[in-house]
Design a protein around this motif. Structure first.
Motif, PDB file in Angstrom:
ATOM      1  N   SER A  23       0.829  -1.212   0.000  1.00 29.79           N
ATOM      2  CA  SER A  23       0.000   0.000   0.000  1.00 29.79           C
ATOM      3  C   SER A  23       0.861   1.258   0.000  1.00 29.79           C
ATOM      4  O   SER A  23       0.498   2.268  -0.621  1.00 29.79           O
ATOM      5  CB  SER A  23      -0.935  -0.014   1.215  1.00 29.79           C
ATOM      6  N   PHE A  24       2.015   1.191   0.639  1.00 34.38           N
ATOM      7  CA  PHE A  24       2.909   2.355   0.642  1.00 34.38           C
ATOM      8  C   PHE A  24       3.548   2.566  -0.731  1.00 34.38           C
ATOM      9  O   PHE A  24       3.916   3.690  -1.065  1.00 34.38           O
ATOM     10  CB  PHE A  24       3.970   2.197   1.722  1.00 34.38           C
ATOM     11  N   THR A  25       3.717   1.495  -1.506  1.00 37.03           N
ATOM     12  CA  THR A  25       4.225   1.690  -2.873  1.00 37.03           C
ATOM     13  C   THR A  25       3.198   2.430  -3.717  1.00 37.03           C
ATOM     14  O   THR A  25       3.562   3.217  -4.600  1.00 37.03           O
ATOM     15  CB  THR A  25       4.569   0.340  -3.520  1.00 37.03           C
ATOM     16  N   LEU A  26       1.902   2.192  -3.464  1.00 35.12           N
ATOM     17  CA  LEU A  26       0.863   2.924  -4.193  1.00 35.12           C
ATOM     18  C   LEU A  26       0.864   4.397  -3.786  1.00 35.12           C
ATOM     19  O   LEU A  26       0.712   5.290  -4.634  1.00 35.12           O
ATOM     20  CB  LEU A  26      -0.509   2.299  -3.918  1.00 35.12           C
ATOM     21  N   ILE A  27       1.062   4.653  -2.489  1.00 31.10           N
ATOM     22  CA  ILE A  27       1.182   6.044  -2.036  1.00 31.10           C
ATOM     23  C   ILE A  27       2.407   6.696  -2.661  1.00 31.10           C
ATOM     24  O   ILE A  27       2.388   7.871  -3.063  1.00 31.10           O
ATOM     25  CB  ILE A  27       1.254   6.095  -0.500  1.00 31.10           C
ATOM     26  N   ALA A  28       3.499   5.913  -2.781  1.00 35.96           N
ATOM     27  CA  ALA A  28       4.716   6.439  -3.404  1.00 35.96           C
ATOM     28  C   ALA A  28       4.464   6.826  -4.854  1.00 35.96           C
ATOM     29  O   ALA A  28       4.978   7.847  -5.339  1.00 35.96           O
ATOM     30  CB  ALA A  28       5.840   5.411  -3.310  1.00 35.96           C
ATOM     31  N   ALA A  29       3.665   6.021  -5.554  1.00 33.96           N
ATOM     32  CA  ALA A  29       3.359   6.346  -6.943  1.00 33.96           C
ATOM     33  C   ALA A  29       2.585   7.653  -7.037  1.00 33.96           C
ATOM     34  O   ALA A  29       2.847   8.492  -7.925  1.00 33.96           O
ATOM     35  CB  ALA A  29       2.569   5.202  -7.575  1.00 33.96           C
ATOM     36  N   VAL A  30       1.636   7.854  -6.122  1.00 32.83           N
ATOM     37  CA  VAL A  30       0.869   9.109  -6.113  1.00 32.83           C
ATOM     38  C   VAL A  30       1.778  10.294  -5.810  1.00 32.83           C
ATOM     39  O   VAL A  30       1.714  11.338  -6.469  1.00 32.83           O
ATOM     40  CB  VAL A  30      -0.281   9.011  -5.091  1.00 32.83           C
ATOM     41  N   LEU A  31       2.648  10.152  -4.820  1.00 37.01           N
ATOM     42  CA  LEU A  31       3.564  11.235  -4.467  1.00 37.01           C
ATOM     43  C   LEU A  31       4.557  11.508  -5.590  1.00 37.01           C
ATOM     44  O   LEU A  31       4.945  12.665  -5.827  1.00 37.01           O
ATOM     45  CB  LEU A  31       4.307  10.892  -3.177  1.00 37.01           C
TER      46      LEU A  31
END
Length: 434
Positions: A23-31
């Motif tokens: 889930s943090f990799t998805l947040i990383a993609a957004v950021l």
């Protein structure tokens, strides 16, 4: 999410931890997308506050990564950021963030985690999910879905594994994937986490800068403490021994006058008074010397001095000696006075009934644990007794830790780097050389 210590429970908890990391990799993609968009907007004024907000959001994300990776690997990843200027304009804050190397290291890890991290966790969860899927599929087809029309669910092109009996042929594949997940899955994730430590941890230059700053602060505290000690000694001499010696001089002068006047009885009384004043001055000087360096330290070492201190303490104090050798004299004095200050604080504030002092020396560290059964709630407050102990230890690169929940008990731990210089250390060196 704290990782369990036991190997089996840790492996069983890793899928949940990997889902969190995924889930943090998805947040990383957004950021990452927001960062690229901010790079375009920054040419306009509106892009500056957006850039500051994105940079700070990346820092929050990176700090979360530091906590998760640190809990997985059992290490502490220090936060490498410098202090931001307070009350600065948005453009100045943005410039400060851009100039900081840690910002770009965060951005690099953001790009890696949004791509490679996505694939790593997807592969790990995929292997785990496929293994579980093909293990439970025969059971589900034979029980839960036995009466339902079953479409082609395992179409491998060359064969359809659609019936319970046919899906049993896929169990060896599931067992192989399960073995690979159990044997190499954790190593795979740990490898990726170690890669994160390289980006999220401080660089050698940053650690050196922080260490120099810490040593400079320690030196300043030591200089201030030494100056305060000199002022205390000067004040004690001026208000105590010096005043008594001045009174002694006046008394002897008066006795001399009385002798010239042939009044020996009155002169003898003044000489007796002068003798008492001399004894009092000598006692004050001895007390002052004990405050600088107690003679018991030189005679009996740190443990003996602590035992002597325990005998004079109003509370029952037990000393457990695991030192096994003599230490350098300055370090012994620092440890002695630090322990004395802690015992004094216990007497004043802890409402304790008993105290235990444990002294150990292992792996080049002297550790003194002072435990009491008092009411707890102790903390290092600026200007307090424990703060003075911390400043005293800073001169020797030592640390102070306080564990004091409300209601007690309280444990104060002093840790000082040290090398034994006594006979035990010499014997150890000879044994190592042979």
């Amino acid at each position: 999410m704290t990782m369990p210590a036991h190997p089996i429970t840790r492996r069983l908890a890793l899928p949940g931890w990997s889902v969190l990391r995924f889930s943090f990799t998805l947040i990383a993609a957004v950021l990452l997308a927001a960062s690229l968009a901010t790079g375009i907007l920054v040419v306009f004024w509106i892009g500056i506050p957006v850039a500051v907000g994105v940079f700070l959001a990346i820092r929050v994300w990176a700090n979360s990564q530091r906590r998760m990776i640190g809990e997985q690997l059992g290490v502490d990843i220090p936060v490498p950021y410098r202090e931001r200027p307070k009350r600065a304009r948005l453009d100045q804050q943005a410039l400060h963030l851009v100039r900081e190397a840690a910002t770009w290291r965060d951005f690099a890890w953001l790009a890696i985690d949004a791509t490679l991290g996505f694939l790593v966790n997807l592969l790990y969860l995929g292997v785990f999910g496929i293994a579980v899927y093909y293990l439970v599929q025969p059971f589900l087809l034979a029980t839960v879905f036995h009466a339902a029309p079953i479409p082609s669910i395992n179409d491998f092109g060359f064969f359809h594994f659609d019936t319970p009996a046919q899906t049993l042929m896929l169990v060896p594949l599931a067992l192989g994937l399960g073995f690979a997940w159990w044997r190499w899955g954790e190593l795979f994730l740990r490898w990726y986490s170690h890669l994160g430590v390289l980006f999220l941890g401080p660089t050698a230059n940053a650690l050196l800068t922080a260490r120099v700053s810490e040593l400079r602060q320690s030196r300043d505290l030591t200089v201030d403490y030494a100056a305060a000690e000199l002022r205390r000694i000067e004040r004690d001499l001026h208000d105590g021994a010096q005043g008594r010696i001045a009174a002694l001089s006046l008394t002897l002068g008066m006795a001399e006058e009385l002798l010239h006047q042939d009044r020996p009885e009155q002169a003898a009384a003044l000489v007796a008074e002068a003798r008492q004043t001399c004894s009092d001055a000598l006692e004050e000087i001895r007390d002052l010397v004990r405050g600088i360096h107690p003679p018991v330290l030189a005679d009996r070492g740190l443990t003996g001095a602590l035992q002597a201190m325990a005998l004079d303490h109003p509370l029952p104090v037990s000393v457990v000696d695991r030192l096994g050798g003599k230490l350098p004299a300055p370090l012994e004095a620092a440890a002695y006075f630090a322990t004395n200050e802690i015992l004094t604080n216990i007497t004043k504030h802890a409402d304790a009934t008993q105290v235990q002092v444990v002294v150990t020396h292992e792996h080049g560290l002297v550790r003194i644990e002072v435990r009491d059964d008092g009411r707890g709630g102790a903390a290092v407050a600026s200007g307090g007794g424990l703060d003075g102990v911390s400043r005293r230890l800073a001169a020797f690169d030592g640390t102070l830790e306080v564990d004091s929940p409300d209601g007690g008990p309280t444990t104060v731990t002093l840790t000082i780097p040290a090398v034994a210089v006594g006979p035990a250390a010499v014997e150890n060196k000879r044994a190592a050389g042979s």
